[in-house]
Design a protein around this motif. Structure first.
Motif, short mmCIF file in Angstrom:
data_model
loop_
_atom_site.label_atom_id
_atom_site.label_comp_id
_atom_site.label_asym_id
_atom_site.label_seq_id
_atom_site.Cartn_x
_atom_site.Cartn_y
_atom_site.Cartn_z
N ALA A 1 42.12 36.28 77.77
CA ALA A 1 41.24 35.55 78.68
C ALA A 1 39.90 36.26 78.83
N PHE A 2 39.95 37.59 78.98
CA PHE A 2 38.70 38.33 79.17
C PHE A 2 37.85 38.34 77.90
N THR A 3 38.54 38.47 76.73
CA THR A 3 37.80 38.43 75.48
C THR A 3 37.10 37.09 75.34
N GLY A 4 37.86 36.01 75.64
CA GLY A 4 37.29 34.67 75.53
C GLY A 4 36.10 34.49 76.46
N LEU A 5 36.24 35.07 77.65
CA LEU A 5 35.18 34.96 78.65
C LEU A 5 33.90 35.63 78.16
N ARG A 6 34.07 36.81 77.55
CA ARG A 6 32.90 37.54 77.06
C ARG A 6 32.29 36.83 75.86
N ARG A 7 33.16 36.25 75.05
CA ARG A 7 32.70 35.62 73.82
C ARG A 7 31.84 34.39 74.13
N ASN A 8 32.28 33.61 75.11
CA ASN A 8 31.52 32.42 75.50
C ASN A 8 30.85 32.68 76.85
N LEU A 9 30.01 33.72 76.88
CA LEU A 9 29.49 34.18 78.16
C LEU A 9 28.74 33.09 78.92
N LEU A 10 27.83 32.41 78.22
CA LEU A 10 27.01 31.40 78.89
C LEU A 10 27.88 30.27 79.41
N ARG A 11 28.79 29.81 78.53
CA ARG A 11 29.67 28.70 78.90
C ARG A 11 30.54 29.10 80.09
N SER A 12 31.06 30.31 80.05
CA SER A 12 31.92 30.77 81.14
C SER A 12 31.14 30.83 82.45
N LEU A 13 29.91 31.36 82.35
CA LEU A 13 29.08 31.48 83.56
C LEU A 13 28.80 30.11 84.15
N LEU A 14 28.44 29.16 83.28
CA LEU A 14 28.14 27.80 83.77
C LEU A 14 29.37 27.18 84.40
N THR A 15 30.53 27.44 83.78
CA THR A 15 31.78 26.90 84.34
C THR A 15 32.06 27.49 85.71
#
Lengths: 405, 252
Positions: free
Chosen positions: A10-24
């Motif tokens: 989950a954390f790797t995915g979050l870092r990988r899609n940083l912008l998308r995660s932040l917007l979400t």
């Protein structure tokens, strides 16, 4: 082990899609921040009011006389003096659990010392008054019961009035004139600050109520009494006893309205904080809606993620993951999004309530329980809104998922 | 000796719309430990359905399937998952490695889903050993995008082997690879087979099937040919021949 691995993914995915995660996470971030800022603002206002109410004294029950009727208009409680000396005495003697009773005879008059003068509130009180209101002495001491009995011309002076009349000098032992009657100052009161209405409680001169009634107002009845209960737990009992006693003494028939009002300090505090409480609830509710919207954002992105990673899910199923493992993995990913969003929201909310407090000139109080509540609801929302996408992922058919392009 | 795969009159039908499609119409097949079987057939022959059933990704709608003596038809979804985890190693045409995840972490994946007492206490060590076995001991922390196709398929084979399966199941393992790399993969398969591993491989290339020991050809949901491979190719020899040819070209 699976849980740990899922958090890592989950954390790797979050870092990988940083912008998308932040917007979400934005919805959750703002929701949590708003809840914390609004609640802290409300708590701050409430704490301020409570602090002001605590200046009233400790375990206080207020008794106010009934309303005067003038030309058909009923006026506020305390405008007509229906409380007698007899009422005062019987409360003192008959009510159980009472630590002290004092009348409040209010008037305004000009006071003068030499060529200095001031216009403080002149309050006629009993010898219990300073104790009831937990009013300490900066210098000198209280007047005595004998002073009250004999209507002696003695006075206690508030800090503001003392400064106006004497500058920095110690006023104890000096003489001031109220309506040309000389009163000897026996005590200087410690400052108490402003009250709920915003008026300065230290711009005051306290004299025995007997002296005030005889020399200043000419009244023979009281408009208000302050009663102190021995313990906070006795407040309601004291309130009930006083009500019963005064109804008897005033010969009020059953079913008729009281011609007086008895309020405990707690009730006054509750009335005073009611408005801010309702407002806090309302704004907090609006902020809560934004949290739910944030949850929908998470659900949306999790659905996208499940679709994007269909082949990965197929592979995991093929190598032996059970549906439950997949469910757990996606739930944890949704939870991670919402929890990280919640943490960022707490930071933002902290900063926002600081900023608001500076801008609105009102104190804020970040309560641990409001932080916990906001964070807890963020986590809950992650689980609730993450459940549907995770369920969808866990029910994929491995063959179709592996073949998915 | 318990056969690894025992299919008895295996049937599989799907319902698409209102029509019942019979993908496999009665296959009886026994594969013993140590065999290297190539399943061939054109598309629509039912070989993929057969493969999915052998891989416990699907259950038969008729007949019986015993994997290592266990009746697969009676198992639920979770039990099938556990069976796949313990008994079968999968190798796919498209490798199916997790992107942006290192080779060794990819290999560790099946161990993540081992249950309870069967869990290994040294997964990293096992994964590295498995990678070494397929000749990839040095690039263990590379991600798939940093590896060639052949290397990616080696990682996939290492992943398939890490749980010590009874059966290695390969679906078109050389479909995305050039001929030389394909032979290298067959070399690995032959080495594994020589060490006692049972392999089942679906392919449509006859020369790839020639590296196996037994060839099963399917058509219209039935087995039409089932015979031992007569002129079996040896991957090591083929690789040596290829090297010579290339050297000859360079000399010329």
């Amino acid at each position: 082990m699976i849980i740990l691995a899922a958090f890592k993914i989950a954390f790797t995915g979050l870092r990988r899609n940083l912008l998308r995660s932040l917007l979400t996470m934005l919805g959750i971030i703002f929701g949590v921040a708003a809840v914390i800022a609004v609640v802290s603002l409300g708590n701050g206002a409430k704490a301020q009011v409570e602090k002001q109410i605590s200046t009233l004294g400790q375990n206080v029950v207020m008794v106010m006389s009934g309303a005067a009727s003038r030309g058909g208009f009923r006026m506020a409680f305390g405008t007509s003096g229906t409380l007698t000396l007899g009422d005062f005495d019987s409360i003192r003697k008959e009510v159980e659990g009472v630590a002290g009773v004092s009348p409040e005879v209010r008037s305004f008059a000009q006071v003068a010392v030499g060529n200095q003068n001031a216009n403080p509130q002149i309050m006629g009180v009993g010898s219990d008054y300073a104790d009831i209101r937990t009013w300490r002495f900066a210098s000198g001491d209280n007047f005595t019961e004998a002073d009250v009995r004999n209507a002696n011309k003695v006075a206690l002076i508030g800090k503001t009035t003392a400064t106006q009349l004497f500058g920095g000098e110690d006023p104890v032992g000096q003489v001031l004139r109220i309506k040309n009657a000389p009163f000897r100052i026996v005590g200087l009161l410690s400052p108490k600050g402003v009250n709920m209405m915003g008026s300065d409680q230290d711009d005051v001169v306290l004299v025995p109520y007997t002296s005030a009634m005889k020399r200043l107002t000419g009244d023979t009845t009281f408009r208000s009494l302050l009663v102190q209960a021995v313990e906070p737990t006795l407040l309601t009992s004291v309130q009930a006893q006083i009500t019963e006693l005064l109804r008897q003494r005033h010969r009020i028939q059953p079913g008729r309205d009281d011609d007086f009002l008895v309020r405990t300090q707690q009730e006054i505090s509750e009335f005073a904080t009611e408005t801010s409480r309702v407002l806090t609830l309302l704004l907090g509710g609006v902020a809560g809606v934004s949290l739910v919207v944030g949850g929908i954002g998470i659900m949306n992105i999790m659905l996208v993620s499940v679709t994007e990673r269909t082949r990965e899910i197929g592979l995991r199923l093929a190598v032996g993951a059970r549906g439950r493992d997949i469910l757990l993995q996606f739930l944890i990913e949704a939870l991670t999004l919402s929890v990280v969003g919640g943490l960022l929201g707490i930071g933002l909310g902290w900063w926002a309530s600081d900023w608001l407090s500076g801008m609105m000139q009102s104190p804020t109080l970040i309560a641990a329980n409001s932080v916990a509540l906001a964070f807890g609801s963020a986590a809950m929302i992650g689980i609730v809104f993450g459940f549907f996408p995770a369920m969808k992922a866990s029910q994929l058919d491995p063959i179709e998922a592996l073949r998915y392009e | 000796m318990v056969p690894v795969i025992q299919l008895v009159d295996f049937r599989k039908s799907y319902i698409t719309g209102e029509v019942e499609v019979q993908a496999v119409r009665g296959v009886t097949l026994t594969i013993n430990p140590g065999e290297f079987v190539a399943i061939m057939g054109s598309s629509g022959s039912g070989k993929s359905t057969l493969m999915n059933t052998i891989g416990c990704l699907d259950r038969p709608t008729g007949g019986k399937y015993l994997l290592d003596g266990i009746d697969v038809g009676s198992l639920n979804r979770d039990e099938l998952a556990d069976l796949r985890n313990q008994k079968i190693g999968f190798v796919f045409q498209g490798f199916n490695l997790l992107a942006r995840t290192t080779a060794v972490e990819n290999v560790e994946l099946p161990m993540l889903y081992r249950r309870g007492g069967q869990r290994f206490n040294n997964p990293r060590e096992r994964a590295l050993k498995s990678l070494e076995r397929v000749g990839l001991g040095k690039r263990t922390d590379h991600t798939p995008s940093q590896l060639s196709g052949g290397q990616q398929q080696r990682v996939a084979i290492a992943r398939a082997l890490v749980n010590e399966p009874t059966l290695l199941l390969a679906d078109e393992p050389t479909g995305n690879l050039d001929s030389r790399t394909s032979i290298e993969i067959m070399d690995i398969f032959q080495e594994l087979n020589a060490a006692g591993m049972t392999l089942v491989m679906v392919t449509h290339e006859l020369d790839i099937a020639s590296y196996s020991t037994r060839m099963v050809v399917m058509r219209d949901g039935r087995v039409v040919t089932d015979r031992p491979v007569e002129q079996r190719l040896n991957a090591k020899q083929e690789l040596a021949r290829l090297k010579q040819e290339q050297a000859a070209v360079k000399l010329a």
